[in-house]
Write a protein that holds these residues in place. Structure first.
Motif, PDB file in Angstrom:
ATOM      1  N   PRO A 265      11.254 -14.505  -3.965  1.00  0.00           N
ATOM      2  CA  PRO A 265       9.899 -15.033  -3.739  1.00  0.00           C
ATOM      3  C   PRO A 265       8.843 -13.934  -3.879  1.00  0.00           C
ATOM      4  N   LEU A 266       7.716 -14.294  -4.473  1.00  0.00           N
ATOM      5  CA  LEU A 266       6.681 -13.292  -4.726  1.00  0.00           C
ATOM      6  C   LEU A 266       6.148 -12.672  -3.437  1.00  0.00           C
ATOM      7  N   PHE A 267       6.129 -13.473  -2.342  1.00  0.00           N
ATOM      8  CA  PHE A 267       5.594 -12.897  -1.097  1.00  0.00           C
ATOM      9  C   PHE A 267       6.495 -11.769  -0.586  1.00  0.00           C
ATOM     10  N   LEU A 268       7.811 -11.894  -0.834  1.00  0.00           N
ATOM     11  CA  LEU A 268       8.726 -10.814  -0.436  1.00  0.00           C
ATOM     12  C   LEU A 268       8.517  -9.575  -1.300  1.00  0.00           C
ATOM     13  N   ILE A 269       8.294  -9.802  -2.598  1.00  0.00           N
ATOM     14  CA  ILE A 269       8.034  -8.676  -3.505  1.00  0.00           C
ATOM     15  C   ILE A 269       6.729  -7.993  -3.110  1.00  0.00           C
ATOM     16  N   GLU A 270       5.751  -8.798  -2.673  1.00  0.00           N
ATOM     17  CA  GLU A 270       4.460  -8.226  -2.272  1.00  0.00           C
ATOM     18  C   GLU A 270       4.613  -7.374  -1.009  1.00  0.00           C
ATOM     19  N   VAL A 271       5.392  -7.855  -0.053  1.00  0.00           N
ATOM     20  CA  VAL A 271       5.659  -7.065   1.159  1.00  0.00           C
ATOM     21  C   VAL A 271       6.335  -5.746   0.782  1.00  0.00           C
ATOM     22  N   TYR A 272       7.319  -5.846  -0.103  1.00  0.00           N
ATOM     23  CA  TYR A 272       8.004  -4.640  -0.588  1.00  0.00           C
ATOM     24  C   TYR A 272       7.008  -3.704  -1.278  1.00  0.00           C
ATOM     25  N   GLY A 273       6.059  -4.303  -2.030  1.00  0.00           N
ATOM     26  CA  GLY A 273       5.037  -3.513  -2.727  1.00  0.00           C
ATOM     27  C   GLY A 273       4.153  -2.736  -1.768  1.00  0.00           C
ATOM     28  N   TRP A 274       3.735  -3.395  -0.681  1.00  0.00           N
ATOM     29  CA  TRP A 274       2.892  -2.704   0.308  1.00  0.00           C
ATOM     30  C   TRP A 274       3.668  -1.563   0.976  1.00  0.00           C
ATOM     31  N   LEU A 275       4.941  -1.818   1.276  1.00  0.00           N
ATOM     32  CA  LEU A 275       5.780  -0.767   1.868  1.00  0.00           C
ATOM     33  C   LEU A 275       5.953   0.393   0.892  1.00  0.00           C
ATOM     34  N   SER A 276       6.114   0.052  -0.395  1.00  0.00           N
ATOM     35  CA  SER A 276       6.290   1.090  -1.423  1.00  0.00           C
ATOM     36  C   SER A 276       5.038   1.953  -1.546  1.00  0.00           C
ATOM     37  N   VAL A 277       3.870   1.317  -1.437  1.00  0.00           N
ATOM     38  CA  VAL A 277       2.607   2.062  -1.497  1.00  0.00           C
ATOM     39  C   VAL A 277       2.499   3.008  -0.297  1.00  0.00           C
ATOM     40  N   LEU A 278       2.904   2.514   0.879  1.00  0.00           N
ATOM     41  CA  LEU A 278       2.878   3.346   2.092  1.00  0.00           C
ATOM     42  C   LEU A 278       3.774   4.570   1.913  1.00  0.00           C
ATOM     43  N   VAL A 279       4.982   4.340   1.396  1.00  0.00           N
ATOM     44  CA  VAL A 279       5.911   5.447   1.152  1.00  0.00           C
ATOM     45  C   VAL A 279       5.343   6.406   0.114  1.00  0.00           C
ATOM     46  N   SER A 280       4.691   5.846  -0.904  1.00  0.00           N
ATOM     47  CA  SER A 280       4.105   6.663  -1.968  1.00  0.00           C
ATOM     48  C   SER A 280       3.027   7.596  -1.428  1.00  0.00           C
ATOM     49  N   ARG A 281       2.224   7.082  -0.499  1.00  0.00           N
ATOM     50  CA  ARG A 281       1.159   7.928   0.079  1.00  0.00           C
ATOM     51  C   ARG A 281       1.746   9.097   0.867  1.00  0.00           C
ATOM     52  N   ILE A 282       2.957   8.904   1.379  1.00  0.00           N
ATOM     53  CA  ILE A 282       3.616   9.966   2.153  1.00  0.00           C
ATOM     54  C   ILE A 282       4.332  10.947   1.234  1.00  0.00           C
ATOM     55  N   THR A 283       5.062  10.407   0.249  1.00  0.00           N
ATOM     56  CA  THR A 283       5.909  11.250  -0.602  1.00  0.00           C
ATOM     57  C   THR A 283       5.215  11.763  -1.862  1.00  0.00           C
ATOM     58  N   GLY A 284       4.165  11.035  -2.305  1.00  0.00           N
ATOM     59  CA  GLY A 284       3.489  11.408  -3.551  1.00  0.00           C
ATOM     60  C   GLY A 284       4.150  10.845  -4.792  1.00  0.00           C
ATOM     61  N   LYS A 285       5.293  10.164  -4.621  1.00  0.00           N
ATOM     62  CA  LYS A 285       5.986   9.555  -5.757  1.00  0.00           C
ATOM     63  C   LYS A 285       5.442   8.144  -5.976  1.00  0.00           C
ATOM     64  N   LEU A 286       5.000   7.839  -7.221  1.00  0.00           N
ATOM     65  CA  LEU A 286       4.396   6.542  -7.496  1.00  0.00           C
ATOM     66  C   LEU A 286       5.414   5.424  -7.341  1.00  0.00           C
ATOM     67  N   PRO A 287       4.991   4.268  -6.798  1.00  0.00           N
ATOM     68  CA  PRO A 287       5.923   3.179  -6.533  1.00  0.00           C
ATOM     69  C   PRO A 287       6.303   2.411  -7.798  1.00  0.00           C
ATOM     70  N   PHE A 288       7.517   1.854  -7.792  1.00  0.00           N
ATOM     71  CA  PHE A 288       7.987   1.008  -8.884  1.00  0.00           C
ATOM     72  C   PHE A 288       7.287  -0.353  -8.817  1.00  0.00           C
TER      73      PHE A 288
END
Length: 338
Positions: A265-288
């Motif tokens: 479901p797209l809403f699950l992918i979107e939640v994953y996307g927000w988490l990936s952005v959060l991790v990206s801001r910490i690690t500096g690695k761009l999210p998939f």
């Protein structure tokens, strides 16, 4: 005398393949790259190939690189679904084109005959419920990504330049895939790697279509645009309209592996996307995956390349033909197993 062509963004996924294709067809190539760029995908130096260091946002370095060139391929772009500083999309994708046009005007009295500008299907907007051609103009009312917005703005600038007599030919690839760098510019390869390594267990996106363009077909389309393209005319260098479900199903058939059994479901992918952005801001690695990616997946991006077929002899391969090449290549690199 060989024509000297300048390729901006030469170290990128498309730019590198374009350099090889141009050399193969007898052109003298000047690759415009940043000093920090990964040059591993570029041809070996010497002979008809040379490297010019600079940045499309640095006008002076760009103007120097224009010297002695007959054709400019402006393929440089920032191609990411998300970055921490979204203003960079405008500075690179819009500012870079402005600098190319400014440099052309300064060098126009000398040697430059044509500019082939690499736009994107995103510059024309989504096609929800229909298949679009070169007559579509982005409504500019809504943008899924900052990249889309920057390419739409740049497209308008390119067409205004053409109206003023600049010999610019804009070309619009679809979702580019194929052998070469496995980066966000090659999202199909990235998704296949995720799929075959179990990190993407289901289908992504709707049944909506994307237009898939093999990178080598797009490179040949660029060369045809230089040789046959009419200045001021747009050319879609797209290919087969399909969904990512089609991509995964074809990949399963080709590799004789199991197809995914469910749609994420797209809403699950979107939640994953927000988490990936959060991790990206910490690690500096761009999210998939990021929230803008999910917004793109909500829409259809289907286009016809009939005009390029007729005027440029553009001949895109089918998605199945492309995947028959890509999957064994990814396997040979050890990125996937089947």
């Amino acid at each position: 005398m060989k024509k000297v062509v300048l390729v901006t963004g030469a170290s990128g996924y498309l730019g590198g393949r374009l350099c090889h294709a141009l050399l193969d067809q007898g052109y003298s190539v000047k690759a415009f790259v940043r000093k920090t760029s990964d040059l591993s995908a570029l041809p070996d130096g010497g002979g008809a190939f040379q490297i010019a260091y600079g940045d499309v946002t640095d006008y002076t370095s760009l103007l120097q690189a224009f010297s002695g060139c007959h054709v400019i391929f402006h393929a440089a772009a920032l191609v990411e679904p998300w970055i921490p500083d979204p203003s960079r999309f405008c500075s690179v994708n819009v500012g870079g084109l402005k600098n190319v046009l400014k440099a052309y005007k300064e060098e126009a009295a000398n040697t430059i005959e044509k500019i082939v500008y690499t736009s994107s299907f995103f510059a024309l907007g989504s096609t929800d419920g229909y298949i679009a051609d070169e007559n579509q103009v982005h409504s500019a009312k809504y943008f899924s990504t900052e990249y889309e917005k920057s390419k739409a703005i740049a497209d308008k600038i390119a067409m205004e330049a053409a109206a003023e007599g600049v010999p610019i030919v804009p070309v619009y690839p679809g979702v580019i895939y194929g052998r070469g760098k496995v980066t966000t510019g090659n999202i199909v390869a990235l998704m296949l790697v995720e799929r075959f390594n179990g990190r993407l267990p289901g289908y992504m996106g709707q049944e909506n279509g994307f237009s898939f363009s093999h990178v080598d077909d797009v490179a040949q389309g660029h060369i045809a645009a230089m040789e046959k393209g009419r200045p001021g005319e747009r050319y879609l260098l797209t290919g087969e309209n399909a969904s990512f479900k089609n991509v995964f199903d074809l990949a399963a058939i080709i590799t004789q592996t199991a197809k995914p059994r469910f749609r994420i479901p797209l809403f699950l992918i979107e939640v994953y996307g927000w988490l990936s952005v959060l991790v990206s801001r910490i690690t500096g690695k761009l999210p998939f995956i990021s929230p803008p990616t999910v917004d793109v997946l909500r829409h259809q991006w289907a286009y016809s390349c009939e005009k390029a077929k007729v005027e440029l002899d553009y001949n895109p391969r089918s998605l199945k033909e492309g995947l028959l090449e890509v999957l064994p290549w990814l396997k040979s690199l050890g990125l996937i197993k089947y």
